[in-house]
Write an enzyme that holds these catalytic residues in place. Structure first.
Site, PDB file in Angstrom:
ATOM      1  N   SER A  63       2.861   5.609   1.118  1.00 17.44           N
ATOM      2  CA  SER A  63       3.273   4.935  -0.130  1.00 17.44           C
ATOM      3  C   SER A  63       2.306   5.311  -1.243  1.00 17.44           C
ATOM      4  O   SER A  63       1.086   5.356  -1.048  1.00 17.44           O
ATOM      5  CB  SER A  63       3.279   3.422   0.060  1.00 17.44           C
ATOM      6  N   GLU A 103      15.104   6.531   0.239  1.00 11.99           N
ATOM      7  CA  GLU A 103      15.016   5.444   1.231  1.00 11.99           C
ATOM      8  C   GLU A 103      16.346   4.692   1.313  1.00 11.99           C
ATOM      9  O   GLU A 103      16.383   3.454   1.281  1.00 11.99           O
ATOM     10  CB  GLU A 103      13.894   4.470   0.861  1.00 11.99           C
TER      11      GLU A 103
END
Length: 586
Positions: A378, A507
């Site tokens: 991330s 995602e």
């Protein structure tokens, strides 16, 4: 911060307000014909008002002829009618100006780059379209014509006063600057008090809107007492600013009244002296006194207009900043309708407004017709690559090219973005029906058969048919009436119908349950056939079959290859796979 606002406001540089104001007048497509008409109507109303005291003077002189009596009545009636007409067209003008500025602001918001939205909150954007535009229309549509008419009325009144007796006229004329000077200083004081109150109100509104949307979070972390105290501090701060504004507003009436009474006493005393000495007659003095009484309200219009324009300074500057901000460069050197070439990042670096570098010297190629997966921890810059691909932002350094080196920044922006279909982790839907969301962004007529095929390919047709209203089912604000899996499948149906050559999956299955994830993955596989696909994913099952995987770490490329190649050569990728397998086992 709240305690330091007043010194800042006092030091606020007020230069440039008028320049910004008049500059803004010529930015929008204002109804100049209507504006001129309303100004002329105001001038006509002022002229009628100026005539009336002359008839009153004649009546006091004993001239009771029919033409005098009927003339006075006619002037009164015409004055009332003209005033009503002026008010009607004045309101109409304000609405037209309001629409012009709101349309201009909305157009600028739609054509501005995303960097603007990084700096300005959505609530402030809404305020610009609604409150700021209304403020500008009030000033330009009402106060500007009123000011022009007031200048005309004041000059004419002073000329008439001097015509009665130059000494009486001079006594009034000398007092006018004193009266105006006080009110100008008072206007600045009033402006600062109002600005502080409005700033505090804005902060309070922002605080309340953010906190009320975060009530579940507040209760989860048991911070009710803390947030209650913060709320009281904001309320108390707004109360203090509002109380100060109330005091400033209260001061106006007594001081203004004292100034007016002082002037009237002087006029009366001087007038009585001139009447006694025979310099003027009593009817002349009565006419003069009526004009003096009409002058002071007109002078107050200048003060109120000045205060209103000062109050609107914030709205003016915000709209001016928006209008002067750069727009996206849409029309460029090349047009493009399809893409069958690779896309290459050449030493691309990028940072957002905070100057922290997000991407550093990226070098890789997105293969045409292949599946490219972008993985990494991330914050490594994966989503930023998507933003650069769609040209929401431009690289700080380096280039993005297609084919033999053509810069994507030279391609017509609308043509370029039409090459992409995007499905995000929580794909946003617009308020409206399922049908409207599926065809959203498709710039052509779409048949019912095409919509059905797209919905079926996205594994969405079954649940759509289960709704009583089918395709006409309202999805709610942001798709709130649908589950996450349903929203994703509608987004995929939209991407299928759009049939853009490049697919972006960010995602797309991350927040779904296992059953919804399976349905969405099946839909994605159908969509990926014969398309260039770029996906961001953490799910190993989604990325292991990709033609190439680009591994990012802290904004840099750490490795490029297939799943097998990276497993053999890249330690970070091995760790990534191991963590994924452990999480599945757990």
């Amino acid at each position: 911060m709240l305690e330091n606002e007043m010194p800042i406001l006092k030091k606020h540089n007020e230069k440039g307000i008028w320049k910004a104001y008049f500059k803004l007048m010529f930015k929008a497509k204002l109804p100049w014909g209507w504006l001129i008409f309303v100004i002329l109507a105001f001038l006509a109303s002022s002229t009628v008002t100026l005539i009336f005291p002359q008839y009153v003077q004649k009546i006091y002189e004993g001239v009771l002829k029919k033409e005098v009596i009927y003339g006075a009545i006619t002037v009164l009636v015409v004055g009332i009618l003209v005033d009503g007409i002026v008010r009607y067209f004045n309101k109409l003008l304000m609405y037209k100006i309001d629409i012009s500025y709101r349309s201009l602001i909305w157009e600028r918001l739609m054509l501005s780059p995303l960097s603007l939205y990084d700096r300005v909150k959505p609530t402030e954007m809404i305020s610009r379209v609604t409150n700021d535009a209304a403020t500008i229309s009030q000033v330009l549509g009402s106060w500007v014509p009123t000011l022009i008419a007031s200048v005309y009325y004041t000059i004419a009144t002073i000329a008439i006063l001097f015509n009665y007796d130059w000494r009486l006229g001079l006594s009034v004329f000398i007092y006018v600057p004193i009266y105006l000077l006080f009110n100008i200083y008072y206007g600045k004081w009033n402006y600062r008090a109002n600005k502080l109150a409005f700033n505090r109100l804005s902060q309070l509104t922002q605080f309340l809107s953010e906190l009320l949307m975060s009530v579940p979070l507040i209760k989860t972390f048991v911070t009710e007492t803390k947030e209650e105290q913060r709320g009281k501090e904001y309320l108390q701060s707004y109360y203090k600013a509002s109380f100060k504004r109330a005091i400033v507003n209260w001061v106006e009436n007594p001081i203004s009244g004292i100034l007016s009474i002082t002037q009237e006493v002087l006029v009366i005393a001087f007038g009585v002296y001139l009447v006694k000495t025979g310099a003027i007659t009593l009817p002349q003095w009565i006419g003069f006194f009526m004009y003096v009484g009409m002058l002071w309200p007109t002078l107050m219009i200048f003060i109120y207009a000045y205060m209103e324009m000062k109050r609107s300074q914030g709205a003016t500057s915000r709209i001016a900043d928006l209008i002067d901000s750069p727009l996206e460069d849409i029309e460029r050197q090349f047009n493009i309708s399809s893409l069958d070439e690779d896309i290459t990042f050449n030493n691309v670096s990028f940072s957002y407004v905070d100057n922290n570098e997000v991407l550093s010297d990226l070098d890789f190629t997105i293969l045409n017709g292949k599946v490219t997966a972008i993985v990494g921890p991330s914050g490594s810059g994966k989503s930023t690559i998507f933003s650069l691909l769609q040209q929401f932002y431009q690289p700080n350094s380096g280039t993005i090219t297609i084919g033999d080196g053509k810069l994507i920044s030279d391609v017509d922006l609308r043509d370029w973005r039409n090459l992409f279909s995007y499905v995000a982790q929580d794909s946003p839907l617009i308020s409206g029906s399922i049908r409207e969301n599926i065809v959203y962004g498709v710039d052509r007529e779409v048949s019912e058969l095409e919509i059905n095929r797209a919905a079926e390919a996205a594994n969405a047709l079954q649940f759509i048919r289960e709704f009583p209203n089918g395709y006409e089912t309202n999805v709610g604000e942001g798709g709130a009436n649908l589950s996450g899996g349903q929203r994703q499948r509608i987004a995929i149906a939209r991407a299928i119908l759009r049939d853009a050559p490049i697919l972006l999956f960010d995602e797309a299955t991350a927040s779904l349950d296992s059953q919804s994830e399976k349905s969405v993955q099946e839909a994605m596989k159908k969509l990926m056939e014969s398309h260039t696909t770029i996906m961001i994913a953490h799910d190993l099952s989604t990325i292991r079959d990709a033609d190439q995987i680009i591994l990012l770490d802290s904004g840099k490329v750490d490795g490029i290859g297939t799943h097998e190649q990276l497993m053999e050569t890249n330690e970070l990728y091995k760790l990534f796979v191991q963590l994924h397998m452990n999480s599945q086992a757990g």
